[in-house]
Design a protein around this motif. Structure first.
Motif, short mmCIF file in Angstrom:
data_model
loop_
_atom_site.label_atom_id
_atom_site.label_comp_id
_atom_site.label_asym_id
_atom_site.label_seq_id
_atom_site.Cartn_x
_atom_site.Cartn_y
_atom_site.Cartn_z
N TYR A 57 133.19 -2.94 53.50
CA TYR A 57 131.76 -2.80 53.80
C TYR A 57 131.16 -1.79 52.84
O TYR A 57 131.80 -0.79 52.49
CB TYR A 57 131.56 -2.32 55.23
CG TYR A 57 132.10 -3.30 56.25
CD1 TYR A 57 131.27 -4.26 56.82
CD2 TYR A 57 133.45 -3.28 56.61
CE1 TYR A 57 131.78 -5.16 57.74
CE2 TYR A 57 133.95 -4.18 57.53
CZ TYR A 57 133.11 -5.12 58.08
OH TYR A 57 133.61 -6.02 58.99
N THR A 58 129.91 -2.01 52.46
CA THR A 58 129.23 -1.07 51.58
C THR A 58 128.71 0.12 52.39
O THR A 58 128.54 0.02 53.61
CB THR A 58 128.02 -1.74 50.90
OG1 THR A 58 127.03 -2.04 51.89
CG2 THR A 58 128.43 -3.01 50.14
N ASP A 78 123.43 3.47 62.30
CA ASP A 78 122.17 4.22 62.30
C ASP A 78 122.38 5.62 61.74
O ASP A 78 122.01 6.63 62.35
CB ASP A 78 121.57 4.26 63.70
CG ASP A 78 120.12 4.72 63.68
OD1 ASP A 78 119.44 4.52 62.66
OD2 ASP A 78 119.67 5.31 64.69
N LEU A 79 123.01 5.67 60.57
CA LEU A 79 123.27 6.92 59.87
C LEU A 79 122.52 6.95 58.56
O LEU A 79 122.21 5.90 58.00
CB LEU A 79 124.77 7.04 59.52
CG LEU A 79 125.79 7.04 60.62
CD1 LEU A 79 127.19 6.90 60.01
CD2 LEU A 79 125.69 8.32 61.40
N THR A 80 122.28 8.13 58.04
CA THR A 80 121.80 8.22 56.67
C THR A 80 123.02 8.19 55.75
O THR A 80 124.15 8.47 56.19
CB THR A 80 121.03 9.53 56.43
OG1 THR A 80 121.93 10.63 56.57
CG2 THR A 80 119.84 9.66 57.40
N LEU A 81 122.80 7.86 54.50
CA LEU A 81 123.90 7.89 53.54
C LEU A 81 124.42 9.31 53.38
O LEU A 81 125.62 9.52 53.18
CB LEU A 81 123.45 7.31 52.20
CG LEU A 81 123.14 5.81 52.21
CD1 LEU A 81 122.58 5.36 50.87
CD2 LEU A 81 124.38 5.00 52.56
N ASP A 82 123.54 10.31 53.49
CA ASP A 82 123.97 11.70 53.42
C ASP A 82 124.93 12.05 54.57
O ASP A 82 125.92 12.75 54.37
CB ASP A 82 122.77 12.65 53.47
CG ASP A 82 121.97 12.63 52.18
OD1 ASP A 82 122.53 12.26 51.13
OD2 ASP A 82 120.78 12.99 52.22
N THR A 83 124.63 11.57 55.77
CA THR A 83 125.52 11.83 56.92
C THR A 83 126.86 11.16 56.69
O THR A 83 127.91 11.75 56.96
CB THR A 83 124.88 11.33 58.23
OG1 THR A 83 123.66 12.03 58.44
CG2 THR A 83 125.81 11.53 59.40
N TYR A 132 130.46 13.04 56.55
CA TYR A 132 131.64 12.68 57.33
C TYR A 132 132.86 12.54 56.42
O TYR A 132 133.96 12.92 56.80
CB TYR A 132 131.41 11.39 58.10
CG TYR A 132 130.55 11.52 59.34
CD1 TYR A 132 130.12 12.75 59.81
CD2 TYR A 132 130.18 10.40 60.05
CE1 TYR A 132 129.34 12.86 60.94
CE2 TYR A 132 129.40 10.50 61.21
CZ TYR A 132 128.99 11.74 61.63
OH TYR A 132 128.23 11.84 62.76
N GLU A 133 132.66 12.00 55.23
CA GLU A 133 133.77 11.88 54.28
C GLU A 133 134.24 13.27 53.85
O GLU A 133 135.44 13.57 53.90
CB GLU A 133 133.32 11.10 53.05
CG GLU A 133 133.05 9.63 53.30
CD GLU A 133 132.40 8.97 52.10
OE1 GLU A 133 132.65 9.39 50.95
OE2 GLU A 133 131.62 8.02 52.30
N LYS A 134 133.30 14.12 53.45
CA LYS A 134 133.65 15.46 52.97
C LYS A 134 134.26 16.31 54.08
O LYS A 134 135.10 17.17 53.81
CB LYS A 134 132.41 16.16 52.40
CG LYS A 134 131.95 15.56 51.09
CD LYS A 134 130.70 16.25 50.59
CE LYS A 134 130.19 15.56 49.34
NZ LYS A 134 128.93 16.12 48.87
N HIS A 169 131.81 1.31 42.96
CA HIS A 169 131.03 1.60 44.15
C HIS A 169 131.94 1.90 45.34
O HIS A 169 132.99 1.28 45.49
CB HIS A 169 130.10 0.42 44.49
CG HIS A 169 129.03 0.22 43.47
ND1 HIS A 169 128.96 -0.91 42.69
CD2 HIS A 169 128.00 1.01 43.09
CE1 HIS A 169 127.93 -0.82 41.88
NE2 HIS A 169 127.33 0.35 42.10
N ARG A 170 131.49 2.83 46.17
CA ARG A 170 132.25 3.16 47.37
C ARG A 170 132.25 1.96 48.32
O ARG A 170 131.26 1.25 48.42
CB ARG A 170 131.62 4.37 48.07
CG ARG A 170 131.80 5.63 47.29
CD ARG A 170 131.01 6.84 47.73
NE ARG A 170 130.74 6.99 49.13
CZ ARG A 170 129.52 7.01 49.67
NH1 ARG A 170 128.47 6.84 48.92
NH2 ARG A 170 129.36 7.21 50.95
#
Length: 132
Positions: A5-6, A15-20, A24-26, A40-41
């Motif tokens: 999934y992209t 319902d998350l922002t890409l920043d959130t 979560y990854e970091k 691409h991730r």
């Protein structure tokens, strides 16, 4: 379920922002994200399953450090299921206590609403005009 999934699909689904999502990854809640051949991730299906639980736990105020511990247990494999169960049962108990406290607060608020409605119902039109 698809294999990948992209970030946009994941952000929309939860319902998350890409920043959130990047946070979560970091923060170590998701393992290192795969990259497509073009760089691409992309997220695996099991990332989606874990993220679903992470969102549920986060929405019920589990601290990030505890979420990180839980995510690490998931990544370590099935031998950690007893530990995961402990984490979830402990969180459930805290959540039950919080819900009970919120219900007590809700009852106190409703009592005050009922009181104020009673006060207003007892007022005559002349008294209402005098206080206006």
């Amino acid at each position: 379920m698809r294999d990948y999934y992209t970030p946009g699909e994941i952000a929309e689904r939860f319902d998350l922002t890409l920043d959130t999502l990047r946070y979560y990854e970091k923060a170590g809640l998701l393992r290192r994200v795969d990259r497509s051949p073009n760089g691409h991730r992309r997220y695996r299906a099991d990332d989606v399953e874990l993220l679903n639980m992470i969102r549920c736990l986060r929405d019920t105020d589990m601290p990030i450090a505890r979420l990180r511990d839980f995510a690490e247990l998931v990544r370590e494999g099935d031998h950690t299921i007893p530990s995961r169960l402990d984490v979830l049962q402990s969180h459930q108990r805290r959540l039950d206590e919080r819900i009970a406290e919120m219900r007590r607060c809700q009852a106190a608020i409703q009592h005050k609403i009922d009181y104020y409605l009673g006060v207003l119902a007892e007022r005559t039109p002349e008294k209402v005009k005098e206080t206006s």
